[in-house]
Design an enzyme around this catalytic site. Sequence first.
Site, PDB file in Angstrom:
ATOM      1  CB  CYS A 113      -0.957   0.002   1.180  1.00 33.21           C
ATOM      2  SG  CYS A 113      -2.124  -1.359   1.136  1.00 33.21           S
ATOM      3  CG  HIS A 250      -3.148   3.693   2.100  1.00 36.98           C
ATOM      4  ND1 HIS A 250      -3.565   3.300   0.850  1.00 36.98           N
ATOM      5  CD2 HIS A 250      -3.247   2.589   2.901  1.00 36.98           C
ATOM      6  CE1 HIS A 250      -3.888   2.012   0.889  1.00 36.98           C
ATOM      7  NE2 HIS A 250      -3.706   1.563   2.114  1.00 36.98           N
ATOM      8  CG  ASN A 280      -6.478  -0.646   0.918  1.00 37.42           C
ATOM      9  OD1 ASN A 280      -5.781  -0.195   0.018  1.00 37.42           O
ATOM     10  ND2 ASN A 280      -5.984  -1.088   2.061  1.00 37.42           N
TER      11      ASN A 280
HETATM   12  N1  ACO Z   1     -18.661  -8.232   8.604  1.00 37.92           N
HETATM   13  C1  ACO Z   1     -19.215  -8.500   9.804  1.00 37.92           C
HETATM   14  N2  ACO Z   1     -18.486  -8.828  10.874  1.00 37.92           N
HETATM   15  C2  ACO Z   1     -17.146  -8.889  10.727  1.00 37.92           C
HETATM   16  C3  ACO Z   1     -16.512  -8.627   9.502  1.00 37.92           C
HETATM   17  C4  ACO Z   1     -17.329  -8.285   8.410  1.00 37.92           C
HETATM   18  N3  ACO Z   1     -16.831  -8.014   7.208  1.00 37.92           N
HETATM   19  N4  ACO Z   1     -15.184  -8.765   9.650  1.00 37.92           N
HETATM   20  C5  ACO Z   1     -14.988  -9.103  10.947  1.00 37.92           C
HETATM   21  N5  ACO Z   1     -16.167  -9.180  11.588  1.00 37.92           N
HETATM   22  C6  ACO Z   1     -16.425  -9.512  12.979  1.00 37.92           C
HETATM   23  C7  ACO Z   1     -15.328 -10.302  13.618  1.00 37.92           C
HETATM   24  O1  ACO Z   1     -15.480 -11.677  13.333  1.00 37.92           O
HETATM   25  C8  ACO Z   1     -15.541  -9.994  15.078  1.00 37.92           C
HETATM   26  O2  ACO Z   1     -16.609 -10.789  15.544  1.00 37.92           O
HETATM   27  P1  ACO Z   1     -16.591 -11.385  17.049  1.00 37.92           P
HETATM   28  O3  ACO Z   1     -16.583 -10.180  17.939  1.00 37.92           O
HETATM   29  O4  ACO Z   1     -17.847 -12.165  17.099  1.00 37.92           O
HETATM   30  O5  ACO Z   1     -15.326 -12.193  17.127  1.00 37.92           O
HETATM   31  C9  ACO Z   1     -16.031  -8.548  15.075  1.00 37.92           C
HETATM   32  O6  ACO Z   1     -16.472  -8.289  13.730  1.00 37.92           O
HETATM   33  C10 ACO Z   1     -14.974  -7.544  15.442  1.00 37.92           C
HETATM   34  O7  ACO Z   1     -13.808  -7.860  14.701  1.00 37.92           O
HETATM   35  P2  ACO Z   1     -12.499  -7.001  14.850  1.00 37.92           P
HETATM   36  O8  ACO Z   1     -11.438  -7.573  13.967  1.00 37.92           O
HETATM   37  O9  ACO Z   1     -12.192  -6.818  16.303  1.00 37.92           O
HETATM   38  O10 ACO Z   1     -13.025  -5.620  14.264  1.00 37.92           O
HETATM   39  P3  ACO Z   1     -12.282  -4.241  14.189  1.00 37.92           P
HETATM   40  O11 ACO Z   1     -13.054  -3.204  14.868  1.00 37.92           O
HETATM   41  O12 ACO Z   1     -10.824  -4.364  14.514  1.00 37.92           O
HETATM   42  O13 ACO Z   1     -12.388  -3.931  12.641  1.00 37.92           O
HETATM   43  C11 ACO Z   1     -11.059  -4.016  10.658  1.00 37.92           C
HETATM   44  C12 ACO Z   1     -11.791  -4.814  11.719  1.00 37.92           C
HETATM   45  C13 ACO Z   1     -12.044  -3.153   9.914  1.00 37.92           C
HETATM   46  C14 ACO Z   1     -10.362  -4.974   9.698  1.00 37.92           C
HETATM   47  C15 ACO Z   1     -10.005  -3.110  11.365  1.00 37.92           C
HETATM   48  O14 ACO Z   1      -9.205  -3.854  12.229  1.00 37.92           O
HETATM   49  C16 ACO Z   1      -9.142  -2.406  10.364  1.00 37.92           C
HETATM   50  O15 ACO Z   1      -9.598  -1.588   9.616  1.00 37.92           O
HETATM   51  N6  ACO Z   1      -7.833  -2.665  10.367  1.00 37.92           N
HETATM   52  C17 ACO Z   1      -6.969  -2.109   9.397  1.00 37.92           C
HETATM   53  C18 ACO Z   1      -6.885  -3.064   8.295  1.00 37.92           C
HETATM   54  C19 ACO Z   1      -6.660  -2.443   6.969  1.00 37.92           C
HETATM   55  O16 ACO Z   1      -7.103  -1.379   6.646  1.00 37.92           O
HETATM   56  N7  ACO Z   1      -5.947  -3.192   6.153  1.00 37.92           N
HETATM   57  C20 ACO Z   1      -5.715  -2.818   4.830  1.00 37.92           C
HETATM   58  C21 ACO Z   1      -4.347  -3.088   4.428  1.00 37.92           C
HETATM   59  S1  ACO Z   1      -3.197  -2.186   5.387  1.00 37.92           S
HETATM   60  C22 ACO Z   1      -3.366  -0.655   5.040  1.00 37.92           C
HETATM   61  O17 ACO Z   1      -3.783  -0.396   3.968  1.00 37.92           O
HETATM   62  C23 ACO Z   1      -2.977   0.373   6.039  1.00 37.92           C
END
Ligand code: ACO
Length: 323
Positions: A113, A250, A280
């Site tokens: 990224c 980004h 993304n």
């Molecule tokens: N739909 C519904 N529920 C979901 C989904 C989805 N798509 N994905 C995960 N969940 C659930 C999980 O299973 C979990 O359920 P549980 O509580 O029953 O176990 C719950 O949602 C919470 O999951 P978390 O992973 O704790 O959610 P979080 O608030 O951390 O959000 C996310 C997840 C959006 C991925 C966040 O961590 C994030 O944005 N991280 C950055 C990742 C990113 O942007 N990566 C891109 C590449 S790197 C970059 O570009 C910088």
Amino acid sequence: MYRSVVRGVGSYLPEKIMTNDDLSQIVDTSDEWIRKRTGIERRHIAADDEFTNDLAVAAAERALAAADMSAADIDLVILATTTPDNTFPATAAKVQARLGVTKGPAFDVQAVCSGFIFAMTQADNMLRLGQAKRALVIGAEIYSRILDWEDRSTCVLFGDGSGAIVLEAVDSEGANNERGVLTTILGTDGANYDKLYVDGGVATSGNAGCVRMAGQDVFRQAVARMSESVEEALEKAELTKDDLDWLVPHQANIRIIEQVGKKLGVSRDKVMITVQEHANTSAATVPLAMTHGVKHGHFKEGDVIALTAMGGGFTWGAIVLRW
Ligand code: ACO
């Protein structure tokens, strides 16, 4: 001395749109969850017969047209991509040939990224050294081909797209009130290799693999690395956060973007936000957001703009430029 000035920008998104509701037909997710946690509303998906070089060429042609230049003016092509057409040659070589560029080198840069920031830094360095006069810097990705469409924690986050800029070397006194790229900062911390990766590759599995991610670690590091690198780049340019007119981060997640803006003290109306439109697109998000900024007349001559990204590796970087 020389300095690199942005002469034109362009972007491309494939025709097919996949909404959050469409995704909820494939995995256990909802429009509400995706919007609330990420800010994403839709993403574009490349057609089966579309490849990364197609996306790159489409954005590059638009950037050339915006710069009022032709392929004959270009003597450097750098393509940032994590999803090249083939393992080799570099997809940039095909892009160079298709555009009709015949001078100078063309090569790919792989920093996930952060790829566009790495590629633009490389181009800036080459222009400042007089190794090239006009560069096409492109970010193009087809993430839909490296997603696990059964993993709701990753497949909802990404999309396909491309963006490009034309950079031109101009004479400069080196003062920070002149137009062009003022400073660039790059970093990598390979200790985080397995926090965001693809579980395949030429030497390991022989196939491309799928994106795997420790979401919360990525989130925390993204906020810290992007805000710190912008601060460092501003300091190196002898500017402060108060001098910043636009932040072009980004586009991974609206919550990451908002927190970076908050850490830097930049009001939301000065932060370029396009993640809702295309999700993304990895190395393509920064030039996509720059193109949005130009299209909507946001950037005024003399504005101080910070570009920043963080990605797999971990890699990160920032570029401060005067528009
Ligand atoms: N739909 C519904 N529920 C979901 C989904 C989805 N798509 N994905 C995960 N969940 C659930 C999980 O299973 C979990 O359920 P549980 O509580 O029953 O176990 C719950 O949602 C919470 O999951 P978390 O992973 O704790 O959610 P979080 O608030 O951390 O959000 C996310 C997840 C959006 C991925 C966040 O961590 C994030 O944005 N991280 C950055 C990742 C990113 O942007 N990566 C891109 C590449 S790197 C970059 O570009 C910088």
